[in-house]
Design an enzyme around this catalytic site. Structure first.
Site, mmCIF file in Angstrom:
data_model
loop_
_atom_site.group_PDB
_atom_site.id
_atom_site.type_symbol
_atom_site.label_atom_id
_atom_site.label_comp_id
_atom_site.label_asym_id
_atom_site.label_seq_id
_atom_site.Cartn_x
_atom_site.Cartn_y
_atom_site.Cartn_z
ATOM 1 N N ASP A 338 24.849 -17.276 12.849
ATOM 2 C CA ASP A 338 26.189 -17.494 12.295
ATOM 3 C C ASP A 338 26.103 -18.107 10.912
ATOM 4 O O ASP A 338 26.813 -17.733 9.998
ATOM 5 C CB ASP A 338 27.016 -18.393 13.222
ATOM 6 C CG ASP A 338 26.358 -19.743 13.492
ATOM 7 O OD1 ASP A 338 25.119 -19.839 13.408
ATOM 8 O OD2 ASP A 338 27.082 -20.707 13.801
ATOM 9 N N ARG A 342 24.121 -25.910 8.984
ATOM 10 C CA ARG A 342 24.551 -27.060 9.781
ATOM 11 C C ARG A 342 23.786 -27.101 11.107
ATOM 12 O O ARG A 342 22.874 -26.311 11.349
ATOM 13 C CB ARG A 342 26.054 -27.006 10.014
ATOM 14 C CG ARG A 342 26.509 -25.847 10.879
ATOM 15 C CD ARG A 342 28.018 -25.937 11.143
ATOM 16 N NE ARG A 342 28.471 -24.803 11.917
ATOM 17 C CZ ARG A 342 29.511 -24.040 11.590
ATOM 18 N NH1 ARG A 342 30.203 -24.289 10.488
ATOM 19 N NH2 ARG A 342 29.867 -23.046 12.363
ATOM 20 N N ASP A 343 24.191 -28.006 11.972
ATOM 21 C CA ASP A 343 23.499 -28.173 13.254
ATOM 22 C C ASP A 343 23.936 -27.077 14.230
ATOM 23 O O ASP A 343 24.505 -27.352 15.281
ATOM 24 C CB ASP A 343 23.793 -29.568 13.828
ATOM 25 C CG ASP A 343 25.293 -29.853 13.886
ATOM 26 O OD1 ASP A 343 26.088 -28.954 13.540
ATOM 27 O OD2 ASP A 343 25.668 -30.973 14.277
ATOM 28 N N GLU A 344 23.697 -25.857 13.838
ATOM 29 C CA GLU A 344 24.102 -24.737 14.665
ATOM 30 C C GLU A 344 23.085 -23.603 14.498
ATOM 31 O O GLU A 344 22.201 -23.461 15.307
ATOM 32 C CB GLU A 344 25.527 -24.296 14.299
ATOM 33 C CG GLU A 344 26.143 -23.459 15.385
ATOM 34 C CD GLU A 344 27.667 -23.539 15.396
ATOM 35 O OE1 GLU A 344 28.275 -24.336 14.685
ATOM 36 O OE2 GLU A 344 28.252 -22.744 16.161
ATOM 37 N N ASP A 351 29.388 -12.667 15.754
ATOM 38 C CA ASP A 351 29.176 -12.528 14.320
ATOM 39 C C ASP A 351 28.412 -11.242 14.011
ATOM 40 O O ASP A 351 28.766 -10.496 13.105
ATOM 41 C CB ASP A 351 28.422 -13.756 13.783
ATOM 42 C CG ASP A 351 29.179 -15.048 14.060
ATOM 43 O OD1 ASP A 351 29.617 -15.250 15.207
ATOM 44 O OD2 ASP A 351 29.356 -15.862 13.133
ATOM 45 N N TRP A 415 32.359 -10.997 21.231
ATOM 46 C CA TRP A 415 31.056 -11.652 21.278
ATOM 47 C C TRP A 415 30.155 -10.892 22.263
ATOM 48 O O TRP A 415 29.112 -10.371 21.876
ATOM 49 C CB TRP A 415 31.220 -13.133 21.675
ATOM 50 C CG TRP A 415 31.532 -13.987 20.480
ATOM 51 C CD1 TRP A 415 30.679 -14.860 19.871
ATOM 52 C CD2 TRP A 415 32.757 -14.026 19.712
ATOM 53 N NE1 TRP A 415 31.294 -15.430 18.780
ATOM 54 C CE2 TRP A 415 32.553 -14.951 18.658
ATOM 55 C CE3 TRP A 415 33.973 -13.380 19.798
ATOM 56 C CZ2 TRP A 415 33.536 -15.241 17.717
ATOM 57 C CZ3 TRP A 415 34.958 -13.666 18.854
ATOM 58 C CH2 TRP A 415 34.739 -14.573 17.836
ATOM 59 N N GLU A 626 32.506 -18.959 5.860
ATOM 60 C CA GLU A 626 32.927 -18.883 7.265
ATOM 61 C C GLU A 626 34.441 -18.752 7.374
ATOM 62 O O GLU A 626 34.960 -17.945 8.141
ATOM 63 C CB GLU A 626 32.490 -20.151 7.998
ATOM 64 C CG GLU A 626 33.004 -20.217 9.433
ATOM 65 C CD GLU A 626 32.409 -21.358 10.217
ATOM 66 O OE1 GLU A 626 32.074 -22.383 9.585
ATOM 67 O OE2 GLU A 626 32.263 -21.222 11.443
ATOM 68 N N HIS A 647 28.369 -17.524 5.977
ATOM 69 C CA HIS A 647 28.613 -16.883 7.265
ATOM 70 C C HIS A 647 28.844 -15.400 6.960
ATOM 71 O O HIS A 647 29.707 -15.074 6.157
ATOM 72 C CB HIS A 647 29.924 -17.432 7.844
ATOM 73 C CG HIS A 647 29.772 -18.274 9.054
ATOM 74 N ND1 HIS A 647 29.192 -19.512 9.035
ATOM 75 C CD2 HIS A 647 30.164 -18.068 10.339
ATOM 76 C CE1 HIS A 647 29.246 -20.030 10.260
ATOM 77 N NE2 HIS A 647 29.823 -19.164 11.073
HETATM 78 C C1 BGC Z 1 30.192 -20.231 14.796
HETATM 79 C C2 BGC Z 1 30.785 -18.863 14.719
HETATM 80 C C3 BGC Z 1 30.899 -18.403 16.117
HETATM 81 C C4 BGC Z 1 31.944 -19.267 16.716
HETATM 82 C C5 BGC Z 1 32.350 -18.884 18.064
HETATM 83 C C6 BGC Z 1 31.169 -21.126 15.462
HETATM 84 O O1 BGC Z 1 30.758 -22.413 15.558
HETATM 85 O O2 BGC Z 1 29.755 -20.685 13.582
HETATM 86 O O3 BGC Z 1 30.502 -18.075 13.728
HETATM 87 O O4 BGC Z 1 31.044 -17.062 16.346
HETATM 88 O O5 BGC Z 1 31.585 -20.626 16.668
HETATM 89 O O6 BGC Z 1 33.490 -19.352 18.311
#
Ligand code: BGC
Length: 749
Positions: A338, A342-344, A351, A415, A626, A647
């Site tokens: 995504d 960040r912490d992800e 996506d 998704w 994003e 994003h």
């Molecule tokens: C992500 C998105 C993702 C979404 C889902 C986010 O935190 O960065 O791109 O698809 O959450 O809801």
């Protein structure tokens, strides 16, 4: 699989030294197979065996750990040292926003097998076993999110070479490890692919020194400098500035901070056990006057071949297209993520469901996405056919933090549809049906799972949905509160999946499956129309629901025509600013084009006011954001806690640009035959688009001069195409060059 007897700050080094069995003659070939629980960098006699970084990448480690394989023939000497440097990576570091990590195990480990083949056919094997030794490195801390600390005073390369006295080092122990999980890479390795110098040195209002590299990118900064021993330099990364200072809030808990301690000599630092998404870097502790030449931004990403390009007469649109490319490169770091900062940084399925067609045009992503789809399938097999929000699925380890309003874990529209849409995209782009054969079980399981969730009236309602995520009209803190009805979005999406699976089954000659999915698709279409369509009006009457209903073929011809008109009307009412989120955005321009409103599609594309595709470009963006308004017009960062500046999902319109503005689309999968149908508009006077297809290069260059349209087409030898120009009948064209001059209707000119 061996682990060091001491963790050594999460960055141990492992070594073995051996004598080459020279009695068997010259070395004919030597191959090193290597992988790790964590990250591994391999050395033979002090030389790196490859340019790869972040090996072995990130897969669903529970069931699949990929190994890399390197030709090291020229590195074998009489005595040889195999050295392995380990880092935490995805295995041992933080993952996700919970602050937790090490989901896959407590100890870092390494697995290596060096195969030396001699002239007489004998093979000498050197493998990781309990005879190896382990020691510390100069890396004092490392984490993909938080950054890396390197103390140059501790750098000593002697351990990589024969004769090093490892008496002071520690031992290693074998880890319990299922070798059947070991598989070769399908996708490409991650490598450095670009280097950027400092564009500007900024002194912030508070007096901080900030470097601007002029481009939001993913990677790290290499630093070469000298200064008093023990000097500590801190480098903090961020994508944007706010009020002239580093804007780190969007990183949430990711520290994105590298620290370097100088040795007193000349040091070169490169933090290869982390990566950052950044354009700016704040430097603290620099000894003396800072010289910009000391810093190089190194961009990393999976090694992908660029196959598609596009350029138009509009500089803003060209910058937008560049932003799509940069955003893709930065988020194709072994897993399609995504965001990179960040912490992800997770493999969010929605996506890539949105972006895959664009990705497949810009770069050859066949192997990259095929590799990821193996994990999607594995996760699904271990989860009752449910396709997770992210692949590899670490949210299963997060479940305790899962908000209760999300209900039980299950598949979710768009998704989870990645299970079907991504393989279908690869088949369309590259024409190789083996991806469909490999993924068919996963594709079918997804549709069956959702079929079991349908309401008595046959629509998909009732379980958690992201829906038209990030609809610009949703409140910043509630991105799922979109205008589009969630049931409409979900039912439309699963209809599309069911249709594709039915078509796939037919293609693969699976008659029974074809009947099963054809029937599911027919039921879904009926239910969609009876539950959600009233005289052509689709429930919740907004741009996203019409876009999906039109492009997915859910409506009767009369209703489709009405829906097209209504969609164009809604787009106009919104002042041609964007009104769709993740679900609708990839499809709205196609829906307008398909129903005869290409002019409205162009109005959306060329709009500059927020929210629009070009608004971020007017704000100086160098990647796709994003949120439509990740940065607000006043230069402040969107107050939502989830705000990335890199994003790719909303950049999915580039796919429409390639097909409709540029005019290159496959007529049959893999561009075995090609549709050349540019539809000039939007005030553009020129567009040039090219694609290296599996059969060779296809290129279209058009220019307008008043109402005259000149088109030049290049097709590979042996490939047929249809040339369809506005107001003209279809013409069959063949390999080679074709030129055409025609009149545009006044409305288009
Ligand atoms: C992500 C998105 C993702 C979404 C889902 C986010 O935190 O960065 O791109 O698809 O959450 O809801």
């Amino acid at each position: 699989m061996i682990a060091p007897d001491d963790a050594f700050n999460g960055a141990p080094q492992l070594r073995t030294e051996f004598e080459t069995e020279r009695e068997h003659g010259a070395v004919r070939r030597a191959t090193l197979l290597v992988t790790a629980r964590g990250l591994v960098e391999a050395w033979l006699n002090g030389r790196r065996v490859c340019d790869d970084v972040l090996t072995p990448g990130w897969s669903s480690y529970e069931w699949r750990l990929r190994y890399a394989s390197y030709d090291v023939t020229t590195l074998i000497q009489e005595r040889t040292v195999v050295g392995l440097s380990l880092g935490k990576g995805w295995f041992g570091g933080r993952l996700g926003w919970s602050g937790k990590g090490s989901f896959y195990g407590d100890e870092l480990g390494a697995f290596a097998q060096l195969e030396i083949e001699f002239e007489d056919g004998t093979v000498q094997l050197v493998v990781t076993d309990e005879s190896w030794r382990s020691g510390p490195s100069a890396v004092l801390a490392n984490d993909l999110y938080d950054g890396q600390t390197i103390d140059a005073r501790l750098v000593d390369d002697a351990w990589k070479r024969p004769g090093f006295d490892d008496g002071g080092w520690r031992g290693v122990h074998a880890l319990e490890f299922d070798t059947s999980t070991l598989v070769p890479y399908i996708g490409p390795a991650v490598r450095r692919w670009n280097e950027l110098p400092v564009a500007e040195v900024i002194v912030s209002p508070s007096g901080k020194t900030i470097l601007d590299f002029g481009q939001n990118l993913v990677g790290w900064i290499r630093v070469r400098t000298s200064g008093p021993a023990g000097t500590e330099i801190t480098i903090r990364h961020a994508e944007v500035l706010e009020n002239g200072e580093l804007g780190t809030r969007p990183l949430r808990s990711a520290k994105a901070t590298d620290r370097y301690v100088l040795s007193g000599g000349t040091d070169e630092f490169e933090p290869t056990f982390t990566f950052h998404g950044f354009r700016y870097a704040e430097i603290e502790g620099w000894p003396g006057a800072l010289s910009p030449e000391a810093f190089t931004a190194v961009a990393i990403g999976s090694e992908l071949d660029r196959i598609g390009t596009m350029r138009t007469s509009d500089p803003l649109l060209n910058q937008f297209h560049e932003n799509v490319v940069w955003g893709m490169r930065g988020n194709f770091v072994d897993v399609p993520t995504d965001c990179p900062q960040r912490d992800e940084r997770l493999g969010w399925t929605g996506d890539i469901a949105a972006f895959a067609p664009t990705a497949a045009f810009l770069f050859d992503v066949d192997a990259f996405l095929s590799d990821w789809l193996v994990d999607l399938d594995l996760e699904q097999q271990h989860h009752d056919g449910i396709v997770g929000f992210v692949i590899p699925d670490i949210l299963k380890y997060h479940d305790r933090e899962r908000p209760t309003d999300m209900g039980p874990v299950d598949s979710t529209a768009i998704w989870s549809d990645a299970a079907v849409w991504v393989p279908w995209t690869l088949y369309q782009a590259y024409g190789d049906e083996s991806v469909l054969r490999r993924q068919f079980g996963s594709m079918a399981a997804h549709v069956r799972r959702v079929d079991s969730l349908l309401s008595p009236s046959g629509v998909w309602e009732g379980n958690f949905q992201f829906g038209d995520w990030l609809d610009p009209d949703a409140p910043p803190e509630y991105p799922a509160d979109a205008k589009a009805d969630k049931g409409v979005v979900a039912t439309a999406a699963i209809y599309r999946s069911a249709r594709i699976v039915a078509d796939t089954a037919a293609l693969l000659g699976l008659e029974e499956a074809h009947r099963e999915f054809d029937a599911i698709a027919a039921r879904l279409r009926d239910a969609f129309n009876s539950e959600y369509v009233d005289d052509g009006v689709v429930k919740s009457d907004c741009t996203t629901v019409y876009s999906l209903a039109i492009v997915f073929g859910l409506l009767s011809p009369e209703h489709e025509e009405f829906a097209g008109r209504r969609l164009a009307e809604l787009a106009e009412q919104a002042g041609y600013r964007i009104s769709t989120g993740f679900a609708g955005t990839p499809f709205i321009t196609d829906a307008l084009t398909q129903t005869g409103h290409v002019d409205a599609a162009y109005r959306l594309l060329m709009e500059k006011d927020c929210p629009s595709w070009l608004y971020p470009v007017t704000m100086g963006a160098t990647t796709v954001w994003e949120r439509w308004d990740s940065m607000l017009p006043d230069g402040s960062i969107n107050p939502g806690e989830m705000t990335s500046f890199n994003h790719y999902a909303l950049g999915a319109v580039a796919d429409w640009m390639h097909r409709v503005v540029g005019g290159i689309a496959p007529l049959t999968p893999g561009y075995a035959s090609v549709l050349i149908a540019p539809q000039p508009g939007g005030g553009l006077t020129e567009a040039e688009t090219a694609l290296e297809t599996p059969r060779g290069r296809v290129a279209v260059h058009w220019t307008t001069d008043g109402d005259q349209l000149s088109v030049e087409v290049e097709l590979p030898e042996g490939v047929e195409g249809i040339l369809r120009l506005p107001g003209e009948g279809d013409r069959t064209i063949t390999g080679g060059r074709t030129t055409s001059i025609s009149e545009l209707t006044p409305a288009v000119a």
